[in-house]
Design a protein around this motif. Structure first.
Motif, PDB file in Angstrom:
ATOM      1  N   UNK A 153     -18.480  23.893 -81.971  1.00  0.00           N
ATOM      2  CA  UNK A 153     -19.687  23.627 -81.393  1.00  0.00           C
ATOM      3  C   UNK A 153     -19.877  24.462 -80.079  1.00  0.00           C
ATOM      4  N   UNK A 154     -18.715  24.436 -79.278  1.00  0.00           N
ATOM      5  CA  UNK A 154     -18.816  25.232 -78.073  1.00  0.00           C
ATOM      6  C   UNK A 154     -18.985  26.653 -78.473  1.00  0.00           C
ATOM      7  N   UNK A 155     -18.631  27.178 -79.629  1.00  0.00           N
ATOM      8  CA  UNK A 155     -18.731  28.750 -79.862  1.00  0.00           C
ATOM      9  C   UNK A 155     -20.529  28.683 -80.306  1.00  0.00           C
ATOM     10  N   UNK A 156     -20.661  27.768 -80.883  1.00  0.00           N
ATOM     11  CA  UNK A 156     -22.295  27.967 -81.085  1.00  0.00           C
ATOM     12  C   UNK A 156     -23.009  27.938 -79.714  1.00  0.00           C
ATOM     13  N   UNK A 157     -22.671  27.336 -78.728  1.00  0.00           N
ATOM     14  CA  UNK A 157     -23.384  27.127 -77.752  1.00  0.00           C
ATOM     15  C   UNK A 157     -23.126  28.813 -76.969  1.00  0.00           C
ATOM     16  N   UNK A 158     -21.957  29.179 -77.352  1.00  0.00           N
ATOM     17  CA  UNK A 158     -21.603  30.512 -76.702  1.00  0.00           C
ATOM     18  C   UNK A 158     -22.388  31.547 -77.325  1.00  0.00           C
ATOM     19  N   UNK A 159     -22.591  31.688 -78.578  1.00  0.00           N
ATOM     20  CA  UNK A 159     -23.441  32.474 -79.361  1.00  0.00           C
ATOM     21  C   UNK A 159     -24.991  32.236 -79.033  1.00  0.00           C
ATOM     22  N   UNK A 160     -25.453  31.361 -78.682  1.00  0.00           N
ATOM     23  CA  UNK A 160     -26.747  31.088 -78.271  1.00  0.00           C
ATOM     24  C   UNK A 160     -26.976  31.172 -76.765  1.00  0.00           C
ATOM     25  N   UNK A 161     -26.036  31.526 -76.054  1.00  0.00           N
ATOM     26  CA  UNK A 161     -26.260  31.765 -74.441  1.00  0.00           C
ATOM     27  C   UNK A 161     -26.906  32.850 -74.265  1.00  0.00           C
ATOM     28  N   UNK A 162     -27.833  32.563 -73.314  1.00  0.00           N
ATOM     29  CA  UNK A 162     -28.772  33.922 -72.780  1.00  0.00           C
ATOM     30  C   UNK A 162     -28.155  34.532 -71.489  1.00  0.00           C
ATOM     31  N   UNK A 163     -27.534  33.581 -70.705  1.00  0.00           N
ATOM     32  CA  UNK A 163     -26.834  34.015 -69.583  1.00  0.00           C
ATOM     33  C   UNK A 163     -25.392  34.612 -69.522  1.00  0.00           C
ATOM     34  N   UNK A 164     -25.178  35.373 -68.777  1.00  0.00           N
ATOM     35  CA  UNK A 164     -23.539  35.877 -68.715  1.00  0.00           C
ATOM     36  C   UNK A 164     -22.626  34.804 -68.592  1.00  0.00           C
ATOM     37  N   UNK A 165     -23.212  34.171 -67.549  1.00  0.00           N
ATOM     38  CA  UNK A 165     -22.227  33.110 -66.971  1.00  0.00           C
ATOM     39  C   UNK A 165     -21.978  32.446 -68.192  1.00  0.00           C
ATOM     40  N   UNK A 166     -23.031  31.503 -68.462  1.00  0.00           N
ATOM     41  CA  UNK A 166     -23.042  30.543 -69.584  1.00  0.00           C
ATOM     42  C   UNK A 166     -21.988  31.173 -70.809  1.00  0.00           C
ATOM     43  N   UNK A 167     -22.206  32.440 -71.223  1.00  0.00           N
ATOM     44  CA  UNK A 167     -21.710  33.090 -72.369  1.00  0.00           C
ATOM     45  C   UNK A 167     -20.189  32.953 -72.033  1.00  0.00           C
ATOM     46  N   UNK A 168     -19.720  33.302 -70.709  1.00  0.00           N
ATOM     47  CA  UNK A 168     -18.459  33.457 -70.303  1.00  0.00           C
ATOM     48  C   UNK A 168     -17.722  31.823 -70.370  1.00  0.00           C
ATOM     49  N   UNK A 169     -18.402  31.216 -69.634  1.00  0.00           N
ATOM     50  CA  UNK A 169     -17.790  29.803 -69.609  1.00  0.00           C
ATOM     51  C   UNK A 169     -17.537  29.213 -70.927  1.00  0.00           C
ATOM     52  N   UNK A 170     -18.814  29.133 -71.876  1.00  0.00           N
ATOM     53  CA  UNK A 170     -18.522  28.474 -73.095  1.00  0.00           C
ATOM     54  C   UNK A 170     -17.641  29.307 -74.121  1.00  0.00           C
ATOM     55  N   UNK A 171     -17.823  30.735 -73.855  1.00  0.00           N
ATOM     56  CA  UNK A 171     -16.733  31.569 -74.424  1.00  0.00           C
ATOM     57  C   UNK A 171     -15.436  31.441 -74.100  1.00  0.00           C
ATOM     58  N   UNK A 172     -15.171  31.083 -72.910  1.00  0.00           N
ATOM     59  CA  UNK A 172     -13.694  30.780 -72.734  1.00  0.00           C
ATOM     60  C   UNK A 172     -13.312  29.357 -73.328  1.00  0.00           C
ATOM     61  N   UNK A 173     -14.169  28.485 -73.155  1.00  0.00           N
ATOM     62  CA  UNK A 173     -13.819  26.981 -73.805  1.00  0.00           C
ATOM     63  C   UNK A 173     -13.731  27.141 -75.425  1.00  0.00           C
ATOM     64  N   UNK A 174     -14.485  27.978 -76.010  1.00  0.00           N
ATOM     65  CA  UNK A 174     -14.543  27.954 -77.247  1.00  0.00           C
ATOM     66  C   UNK A 174     -13.016  28.589 -78.117  1.00  0.00           C
ATOM     67  N   UNK A 175     -12.207  29.100 -77.061  1.00  0.00           N
ATOM     68  CA  UNK A 175     -10.908  29.576 -77.459  1.00  0.00           C
ATOM     69  C   UNK A 175     -11.059  30.809 -78.502  1.00  0.00           C
TER      70      UNK A 175
END
Lengths: 486, 482
Positions: A187-209
């Motif tokens: 689910x964190x990966x889903x949030x990462x993939x939907x992210x519009x901002x870079x910061x969000x993408x980075x944070x969820x991206x890191x969390x999604x391992x």
């Protein structure tokens, strides 16, 4: 898995509204973390933050002044502190039961509530841990509890159930956090993939391992999930059993009884479900989750509470019966004088002054859930909200009854006392709600609070044979597209 | 029937054909022969040593009863949870549950023996309520055993250990002195645990206190009530389920709804009656002893036993092809998991009971375990821990074992054996020191033989799976996700 058509004639229904698509699930859940918080969230958040501040202040005061600022006294050496500890630990159990045991029993309806309940487990255990840590009196020496080699050659006393508690609770916390996090990854990966901002993408991206949703990832994920479920299952039983050993290994009438371990576990699940439901009802309204947490989910949870409530009632009955049956006058004294307020009068012709707490417990825990025999009551939101509040209160009283009414009028009338909470007892308890709710509200705001991937799994179109037999009841739910990330 | 059409080329009838000599004839006839042999041993045992026979018979009877408990539990649980994967094993559970009917008949000699005072099982408290029987009986007791027994007779054993008992029960002595000396000391009824006059007085005092519950009238009244509940539930579920087999579609739904409706209150009635039956028939063997978890321990053992028996019978029927694919490796794997889970639950509740009593070390609570640790029982007690939990835990935890029908059956047979040993250690230490006798074996053979004769006969008479259950299709196509 069992994605089969429900048989309406025997009362089976689809858990989610017909025609729910994979995209609906993703949208409903992910949207919450992407849009501005609704007003309801802020209305809850600020008071919670305030209470958290109160908790910090109380702890500061308590550490400065010592545990004498609590109402604990001789003979009520334990009171609100341990009551709150056991209550909070119990709250956590619903999460583990839903995520582990219901998973092993393939109860797919759990997917709409498991994430939420698992998060509550983690937060509740954190709240619980505060009390014994402070109760040691000198919390700066709490590291003595751990078997750390030291030059004083001091070692924890492993013969003490309090020590077992340290290990049981820490294991529980560790496993719960890891299990929760493993479940979160897709689910964190889903949030990462939907992210519009870079910061969000980075944070969820890191969390999604680095989750990419490949077959290999899913295979590992499912295997890990199963293993954690298997490890967590004994934990559901062990943690609260060990908590019950804190009492039951003693020789105190009212504490020493053999049914305590399963009785505590049933009570913990009971209270956990109640608080999950209380909060779920609020969150469901604030964030509009009615299509994912349907009235059918609530109905099943109410049935669970009815069942566990009856188990708790069975334990009360056994304790009472055996207190009399044992022929031990001290046992009878605790149950009839201190608790029930019937017979066994003291020299002034009174019964124990805290008798009302026993009756509060029985009314809330045994009588209140009986309304759930009626399907109308089980599916009425106001009724279930009120009943869950009653159960939360009742389960707090249960621990209060066990702890204080066993202690305050014991063997020798000369040593009798009573118990009055001080303002710091009250404020600290309220303060832990601040901690719990603050963490909880941050969770619902930033982390998918419903397991997106797992809910999709229960939809009829996820079933491989879905297209094979189109029956009338899901003929128009035929969105058999593979799960998109958005 | 939709259930039948998907099982491949051959249409299973889900019935045992007459042509299968073993399942159609040999099984029940052999059981009946064993029952007759057991009956012979029972008669012999009764004439030789009626006291011992009382205990042996209670052991045999209760062992069989726990299987019926388990069967009822399985049926009730499936109905109130609405579970479907276990459906295809439900008919087996219904039949095992229905065995409570012959078990009620098996209870008659036990109750008759207790009522007439031939069996001294409950004389500790029941004796004092019917005339001078208890005293008379107790007086003779020691001598009688001295002669009759090859194993260390309890009278002797107890005297031999008087010193040890004395120190163990020292606090009780102190407590006993609190009671006024004018309390008329009742002669010890079973000399096993009561030694000094003070202790007798204290003991008598406690037994007196309980007489509101522990008395003959209530004991028999409740026993009748328990059987009424169990027979009512077992017959209701068996009849409804069999009726459903050939019922028209609409009626099938109605029957399922009705069975579900009864299951919730039925489970409560069942749980309470099981608990109090365990109190009345086993816990009350030692009138002064008590444990709040006792009912749960008996329940846990029953659940393990019935799952093991379902697995053994199911695998047998599966291998012969009588049950088609309705019970296949997927179902057995799940049943195995459930059996494993309940075995762990049994260990959990048994450990809880023992550990809390051991840790607190209150003398009056220790008596139960004391008896199961002294006079040769120690090895048996240790064997229970290893045999009923340690070994099977490591064996059955493996997925490979649970999916290999031969090995799973081995595990299940072992657990049935251990369950019998478990009930043995509930009953026989109350009689005296360890020393298995042909009488015990005879009682088990008789009760077990009657039970199996009934079960095998019933298997012949009805379809082996609940053909009419609306959810059957799902259970037939049960595949595991994990």
């Amino acid at each position: 898995m069992s994605a089969h058509a429900p048989i309406h004639e025997i009362g089976e229904r689809h858990m989610l509204p017909e025609g729910t698509t994979f995209n609906d699930v993703t949208e409903t859940v992910a949207r919450i973390t992407e849009t501005k918080a609704p007003r309801g969230w802020w209305i809850l958040f600020f008071p919670s933050l305030g209470l958290l501040g109160l908790m910090v202040a109380c702890i500061g005061y308590l550490v400065t002044m010592g545990v004498g600022v609590w109402g604990n006294n001789a003979p009520a050496y334990w009171a609100w502190d341990i009551t709150n500890f056991v209550w909070w630990i119990g709250i956590g159990h619903a999460g583990t039961l839903i995520s582990a045991i219901l998973f092993l029993f393939r109860q797919n309806w759990r997917t709409s509530i498991n994430r939420f309940a698992e998060a509550m487990t983690v937060f509740a255990v954190l709240c619980a841990a505060i009390f014994p840590a402070l109760h040691t009196g000198r919390p700066w020496f709490d590291y003595y509890l751990f078997p750390i080699p030291n030059q004083m050659a001091m070692w924890p006393n492993f013969k003490s159930p309090l020590m077992w508690d340290v290990f049981a609770v820490n294991t529980y916390l560790t496993i719960s956090v890891i299990f929760w996090y493993v479940g979160l990854i897709p689910d964190l990966a889903t949030l990462r993939d939907r992210s519009k901002s870079l910061l969000r993408k980075r944070i969820y991206g890191a969390l999604a391992l680095g989750w990419r949703g490949s077959h290999r990832h899913w295979q590992h994920y499912e295997r890990a999930y199963l293993i954690f479920a298997a490890i967590s299952t004994p934990l559901v039983l062990s943690v609260h059993s060990v908590v019950s050993f804190d009492f039951a290994t003693s020789v105190i009438p009212g504490w020493h009884t053999t049914i305590f371990p399963p009785y505590f576990v049933a009570g913990a699940v009971f209270s956990g479900f109640a608080l999950v439901l209380t909060l779920m009802l609020i969150v469901r309204t604030v964030f509009g989750l009615h299509n994912l947490v349907t009235i059918k989910h609530l109905d099943l949870m109410n049935k669970f509470m009815l069942a566990t409530g009856i188990m708790v009632g069975y334990a009360y009955a056994m304790e009472f019966f055996i207190a009399w049956y044992s022929g031990n006058p001290y046992e009878s004294w605790v149950f009839f004088h201190n608790r029930l307020g019937f017979g066994y009068l003291d020299e002034q012709g009174n019964w124990g002054p805290l008798w009302w707490s026993y009756w509060a417990m029985v009314s809330c825990n045994v009588l209140a859930p009986q309304v759930f025999w009626s399907k109308r009551m089980r599916t009425s939101i106001p009724v279930m909200f009120v009943v869950t509040i009653f159960i939360n209160i009742g389960m707090w009283f249960e621990r209060f009854v066990i702890i204080v009414t066993s202690l305050y009028r014991d063997f020798i009338p000369g040593s009798w006392g009573s118990f009055e909470p001080t303002w710091i007892d009250i404020c600290l308890y309220l303060g832990t709600f601040g901690l719990f709710m603050t963490l909880f509200l941050l969770f619902v705001r930033w982390i998918p609070m419903i397991a997106i991937a797992e809910v999709k799994y229960t939809l009829p179109q996820a079933h491989p044979t879905h297209d094979d037999h189109h029956e009338e009841d899901h003929a128009h739910a035929a969105e058999a597209a593979p799960a998109p990330a958005e | 029937m939709s259930a039948e059409k998907k099982t491949g080329g051959k249409k299973p009838t889900y019935r045992i054909p007459e042509s299968d000599g073993f399942w159609a004839k040999t099984s029940w006839q052999a059981s009946a022969v064993l029952a007759l042999v057991g009956l012979g041993l029972c008669v012999f045992g009764f004439t030789q040593n009626p006291e011992r026979f009382g205990y042996a018979y209670l052991f045999g009877f209760f062992t069989v009863l726990t299987f019926a408990f388990g069967g009822l539990f399985y049926v009730l649980a499936l109905h109130f949870t609405g579970g479907h994967w276990g459906l295809t094993a439900r008919r087996l559970a219904e039949i095992i549950g229905l065995s409570v009917v012959p078990t009620a008949i098996l209870a008659i000699p036990l109750f008759a023996g207790v009522a007439t005072g031939t069996f001294d099982l409950y004389d500790e408290w029941m004796g004092s309520h019917h005339g001078g029987h208890g005293e008379e009986h107790g007086g003779e007791h020691g001598e009688e055993h001295g002669d009759d027994h090859a194993e260390p007779a309890e009278g002797e054993g107890a005297h031999g250990e008087a010193e040890e008992h004395g120190s163990l029960f020292a606090p009780s002595v102190a407590r006993a002195q609190e009671f006024p000396p004018q309390v008329d000391p009742q002669p010890p009824i079973r000399s096993h645990e009561v030694h000094t006059p003070q202790m007798e007085a204290a003991h008598h005092h406690i037994i007196e206190h309980k007489s509101g519950y522990l008395n003959q009238g209530r004991w028999f009244g409740f026993a009748a009530l328990y059987f009424l509940i169990w027979i009512g539930l077992a017959v209701f579920y068996f009849r409804s389920s069999v009726k459903q087999d050939d019922a028209p579609k609409k009626e099938r739904f109605e029957l399922t709804n009705k069975m579900k409706k009864v299951s919730a209150l039925g489970a409560i009635a069942f749980g309470l009656s099981l608990t109090f039956a365990a109190f009345d028939w086993l816990m009350a063997l030692e009138g002064s002893w008590y444990s709040t978890i006792f009912g749960v321990v008996i329940f846990a053992g029953s659940a393990v036993a019935v799952l093991a028996l379902i697995i053994v019978l199911g695998i047998g029927l599966h291998r012969k092809g009588h049950i088609g694919n309705a019970l296949n490796v997927e179902h057995f794997h799940d049943l195995g998991k459930l059996m494993f889970g309940f075995m762990c639950f049994w260990a959990y509740v048994s450990f809880s009971q023992w550990m809390l009593i051991w840790y607190a070390g209150i003398p009056e609570e220790q008596t139960w375990y004391h008896k199961r640790w002294q006079d040769g029982w120690k090895a048996w007690a240790l064997f229970m821990m290893i045999g009923h939990f340690g070994l099977p835990f490591y064996f059955l935890i493996s997925r490979i074992v649970k999916r290999n029908l031969g090995m799973l059956r081995l595990g299940a047979i072992w657990l049935i054996f251990m369950h019998v040993c478990d009930i043995y250690v509930f009953v026989l230490p109350q009689y005296g020191g360890f020393g298995p006798s042909a009488i015990d074996f005879g009682a088990l053979l008789f009760c077990g033989g009657v039970f199996f004769t009934f079960v095998f006969r019933m298997l012949m008479r009805v379809p082996l799976i609940p053909l009419g259950d609306p959810r059957l299709e799902r259970a037939l196509h049960h595949h595991q996700s994990h």
